[in-house]
Design an enzyme around this catalytic site. Structure first.
Site, short mmCIF file in Angstrom:
data_model
loop_
_atom_site.label_atom_id
_atom_site.label_comp_id
_atom_site.label_asym_id
_atom_site.label_seq_id
_atom_site.Cartn_x
_atom_site.Cartn_y
_atom_site.Cartn_z
N ASP A 232 9.40 2.56 1.87
CA ASP A 232 8.26 3.32 2.36
C ASP A 232 8.12 3.07 3.86
OD1 ASP A 232 5.75 4.28 3.07
OD2 ASP A 232 4.71 3.46 1.32
N PHE B 151 0.86 -1.20 0.00
CA PHE B 151 0.00 0.00 0.00
C PHE B 151 0.88 1.24 0.00
CE2 PHE B 151 -2.25 3.57 1.84
CZ PHE B 151 -3.39 3.60 1.05
N LYS C 165 2.76 9.84 8.38
CA LYS C 165 1.98 9.44 9.57
C LYS C 165 2.50 9.97 10.91
CE LYS C 165 -0.90 5.76 7.83
NZ LYS C 165 -0.63 5.27 6.51
C1 LIG Z 1 -0.85 5.47 5.06
C2 LIG Z 1 0.20 5.05 4.12
C3 LIG Z 1 0.45 5.75 2.94
C4 LIG Z 1 -0.42 6.90 2.48
O1 LIG Z 1 -0.38 7.97 3.36
P1 LIG Z 1 -1.48 9.15 3.22
O2 LIG Z 1 -1.00 10.16 4.21
O3 LIG Z 1 -2.80 8.54 3.56
O4 LIG Z 1 -1.44 9.63 1.83
C5 LIG Z 1 1.51 5.35 2.16
N1 LIG Z 1 2.28 4.32 2.49
C6 LIG Z 1 2.07 3.62 3.62
C7 LIG Z 1 2.98 2.49 3.96
C8 LIG Z 1 1.02 3.94 4.46
O5 LIG Z 1 0.80 3.22 5.56
#
Ligand SMILES: *Cc1c(COP(=O)(O)O)cnc(C)c1O
Length: 405
Positions: free
Chosen positions: A224, A137, A253
């Site tokens: 990521d 994701f 986050k």
């Molecule tokens: C939440 C998340 C995203 C996206 O972040 P947003 O602030 O919602 O755009 C991308 N990568 C990972 C691993 C995530 O957990």
């Protein structure tokens, strides 16, 4: 007390993009929040791994209030001194080189994808390709949902962005086979521990092997850390458990403890790819977000929250395993996994109903990938609060399993 009417019915004016739990939260303190009717909840979701310092932190809130009265936003046309302070700190913590600030996780990932493509173009590769993973994701923009490995998130939004090669997790043979004799590959991109995909970790030896392959082939290793980073696993960044350093690292986050903030951190191989005019953002790096990032890290260090995440996380995982040992033996609970305060409890069958049942019983959690209970509480969580999570959650899991049998 009766529920406020606006939570009784679907909101007519807010787009219907979430299946919402029928409560509205009003305020919080530490790891606890209260709804508009005064009911108390233990927050084991932390705004989806965002509220690093919990709610109403006694040092964060006054710092933000101070910042609000000075400057909220200027624009990147001017120097913003706390950008340099926060960037320097992130560089120190990561062992990398420099930082671009944005406002969300998908933006940080979008910047990473642009870095990878331009890295290729700068080398004369006109159609760069990026390796991505099953169940990944990376966000909801067109490019990041194309990199995401979930058909449900992609459905209805084609044509997808091209230039991605998808491989399974933790399999070097697949990675080698998928990229064999392909001169267009420029980067490998994954979460060190997948969050939305169901709390699946990349193994440490796999991380090391991919690092080596990226060095051999002159690819960017892009990790990521939007969800698993910022201390959640007990190290600043989850990949640090493997003793490696990526070339590109998106963050978001937990970095601002609730204030919207994103960042992409670059190592030497990626530090000079963007030149003036190549990338930008209006909100990214603004004074309020930078103050939130600076204070979040300062408070994390002062309160020893990495060690807390590791210790309380291990305690929580152990207590869950103890409370669910019959179910683990029987296979109705498949696995308890994750690291620090990023834990997943995978059931054999779908369990989305547990979200509402937990809320009714005063506990906020989420269920991801249909059957994985995800616990990503604030990093200030205490052992007593961890025990309280187990005390509410595990009986409900047992009841849920019994009802399905
Ligand atoms: C939440 C998340 C995203 C996206 O972040 P947003 O602030 O919602 O755009 C991308 N990568 C990972 C691993 C995530 O957990």
């Amino acid at each position: 007390m009766s529920a406020a009417p606006f939570i009784e019915a679907a909101s007519p004016h807010v787009m219907n993009t979430y299946g919402r739990v029928p409560i509205a939260l009003s305020h919080g303190q530490g790891c606890r929040v209260w709804d508009v009717n005064g009911k108390q909840y233990l927050d084991a979701l932390g705004g989806i791994a965002v509220n690093t310092l919990g709610h109403n932190h006694p040092q964060l809130v006054p710092a933000l209030q101070d910042q609000l009265s000075k400057l909220i936003h200027t624009s990147n046309y001017y120097h913003i001194p706390n950008q340099e302070v926060l960037a320097k700190k992130l560089v120190e913590l990561s062992g990398m080189s420099n930082v671009f600030f944005c406002s969300t996780g998908l933006e940080a990932n979008e910047a990473a994808l642009k870095l990878a493509r331009k890295f290729g173009h700068d080398k004369g590769i006109e159609r760069p390709e990026i390796v991505v993973y099953e169940k990944a994701f990376h966000g909801r923009s067109i490019a990041t949902l194309s990199a995401t490995g979930n058909p449900k998130i992609q459905a209805g939004f084609g044509p997808l962005v091209e230039g991605f090669i998808r491989v399974p997790l933790n399999n070097m043979d697949s990675l080698r086979a998928a990229t064999l004799n392909n001169p267009n590959v420029v980067a490998v991109f994954f979460e060190a521990i997948q969050g939305e995909g169901g709390v699946h970790a990349m193994h440490l030896d796999y991380l090391q092997a991919v690092r080596q392959l990226c060095d051999e082939r002159d690819w960017l290793l892009m990790i990521d850390e939007v969800q698993c980073g910022m201390g959640r696993t007990g190290k600043w960044f989850a990949h640090q458990w493997a003793g490696i350093t990526p070339d590109v690292m998106p963050l978001a986050k937990g970095l601002g403890s609730g204030v919207p903030i994103g960042a992409v951190v670059a190592g030497p191989k990626a530090a000079n790819i963007f030149q003036v005019g190549n990338h930008g953002t209006t909100f990214g790096g603004n004074p309020l977000a930078m103050r939130a990032g600076v204070e979040t890290i300062r408070i994390m260090e002062e309160e020893g929250l990495l060690a807390n995440a590791a210790q309380v996380g291990a305690h929580l995982a152990g207590a869950l395993a103890q409370a669910l040992k019959t179910e683990l033996a029987a296979g109705s609970v498949k696995e308890i996994r994750g690291q620090g305060l990023m834990l997943g409890v995978e059931l054999a069958k779908p369990c989305a109903a547990l979200v509402g049942q937990c809320a009714s019983n005063g506990l906020l959690i989420s269920v991801t990938a249909d059957s994985v209970i995800r616990l990503v509480p604030p990093l200030i969580l205490s052992r007593a609060e961890a025990d309280e999570i187990v005390g509410i959650l595990c009986p409900l899991i047992k009841k849920h399993i019994a009802e399905q049998a």
